[in-house]
Design an enzyme around this catalytic site. Structure first.
Site, PDB file in Angstrom:
ATOM      1  CG  HIS A  95      -0.232   0.130   2.520  1.00 26.80           C
ATOM      2  ND1 HIS A  95       0.453  -0.916   3.103  1.00 26.80           N
ATOM      3  CD2 HIS A  95      -0.081   1.178   3.391  1.00 26.80           C
ATOM      4  CE1 HIS A  95       0.980  -0.534   4.252  1.00 26.80           C
ATOM      5  NE2 HIS A  95       0.676   0.746   4.455  1.00 26.80           N
ATOM      6  CG  ASP A  97       1.673   5.109   4.845  1.00 28.71           C
ATOM      7  OD1 ASP A  97       1.064   4.027   4.887  1.00 28.71           O
ATOM      8  OD2 ASP A  97       2.776   5.296   5.385  1.00 28.71           O
ATOM      9  CG  HIS A 249       4.989   1.020   3.157  1.00 26.41           C
ATOM     10  ND1 HIS A 249       4.428   2.146   2.589  1.00 26.41           N
ATOM     11  CD2 HIS A 249       4.396   0.891   4.375  1.00 26.41           C
ATOM     12  CE1 HIS A 249       3.552   2.673   3.407  1.00 26.41           C
ATOM     13  NE2 HIS A 249       3.502   1.934   4.503  1.00 26.41           N
ATOM     14  NE  ARG A 264       2.215   6.193   9.491  1.00 25.91           N
ATOM     15  CZ  ARG A 264       1.202   5.777   8.741  1.00 25.91           C
ATOM     16  NH1 ARG A 264       1.252   4.600   8.160  1.00 25.91           N
ATOM     17  NH2 ARG A 264       0.126   6.531   8.594  1.00 25.91           N
TER      18      ARG A 264
END
Length: 274
Positions: A95, A97, A249, A264
């Protein structure tokens, strides 16, 4: 500072650098490496949460994640974690982000706090290389096409259950759909890249989901080819920063019985164009 490429398609490890003490010259070298390699890795970095935020904000405004639980006391930092008794992890399929945002994220920065003794790697794939390897005929077919991206089917349908662990929240915020070119031109490098992903891309604009499935399915399979990918092995104190416009990723889920805790930060980008 040493910048060492890790694969033919993407990624470089940057060593002999302290991210808590960067002058403008060093930061500019890091930024150029980011544009050149799409993913950059650091090891042996021990930042406080405040220092992590300070490093991220040198790049762009922080995009506060709507769905991940934040680190207590630091809403700009999202927790990505899997406990020893949990079977599923977050981000296990390929995917990008925040592609569901009208203005997608420029980058994500992931900082390893606790990692399993073996496993838990993150894989990356290069969408520059995936686009370059397409035939001229398919490139022409894709030119001018847009795709719809959405968070509804990923986060919105988890209302009331989050793998019995409360790792995700705020499903009511999963209400936005975004339209992006299927092939983008990177705003900084000028290179063309595929911009679709199996998690958040739902269909091609003007096509039904059924009509879109064959073409998108081919692109997903093509973009995951081994020659476009690299797998990063984490250590506590490692940091990975990737360009969401031109990479995919996925987090491997091969460490059952062990804890993996990452912090994150996601960074704002600019509108994408073909």
């Amino acid at each position: 500072m040493n910048i060492n490429p890790v694969s033919p398609s993407l990624g470089a490890t940057i060593t002999d650098i302290d991210l808590t003490n960067l002058d403008d010259g060093a930061f500019n070298q890091i930024r150029q490496a980011f544009w050149d390699h799409s993913v950059i890795f650091f090891r042996g970095q021990y930042l406080t949460s405040e220092q992590f935020i300070t490093f991220a904000e040198r790049w762009s405004t922080i995009n506060v994640n709507r769905f991940f639980k934040p680190l207590e006391g630091f809403p700009k930092i999202a927790e990505v974690r899997k406990e020893p008794d949990q079977r599923s992890n977050i981000g296990s399929s390929w995917h990008t982000d925040h592609s569901y945002d009208q203005i997608p994220a420029m980058a994500s920065v992931l900082y390893a706090q606790e990692v399993p003794p073996i496993g838990g790697d993150t894989m990356f794939s290069c969408m520059y290389a995936a686009y370059d390897a397409l035939s001229d005929g398919l490139k022409e077919t894709l030119s001018g096409l847009n795709t719809v991206h959405s968070s509804r089917h990923v986060f919105g349908n988890r209302r009331g259950e989050t793998d019995d662990d409360n790792r995700l929240d705020n499903q009511d915020a999963a209400q936005q759909d975004a339209l992006h070119p299927i092939v983008i031109r990177h705003p900084d490098t000028g290179r063309k890249a595929l911009y679709v992903n199996g998690n958040f891309t739902t269909h091609i604009e003007g096509w039904t989901a059924e009509e879109s499935r064959s073409l998108l399915g081919y692109l997903y399979e093509h973009a995951a080819r081994p020659e476009f990918t690299y797998s990063f092995q984490w250590e506590a104190g490692s940091i990975a920063m990737w360009d969401n416009r031109v990479t995919w990723h996925r987090a491997l889920n091969d460490y059952h019985g062990h804890r993996r805790l990452m912090h994150r930060i996601t960074l704002d980008g600019v509108a994408l164009s073909a």
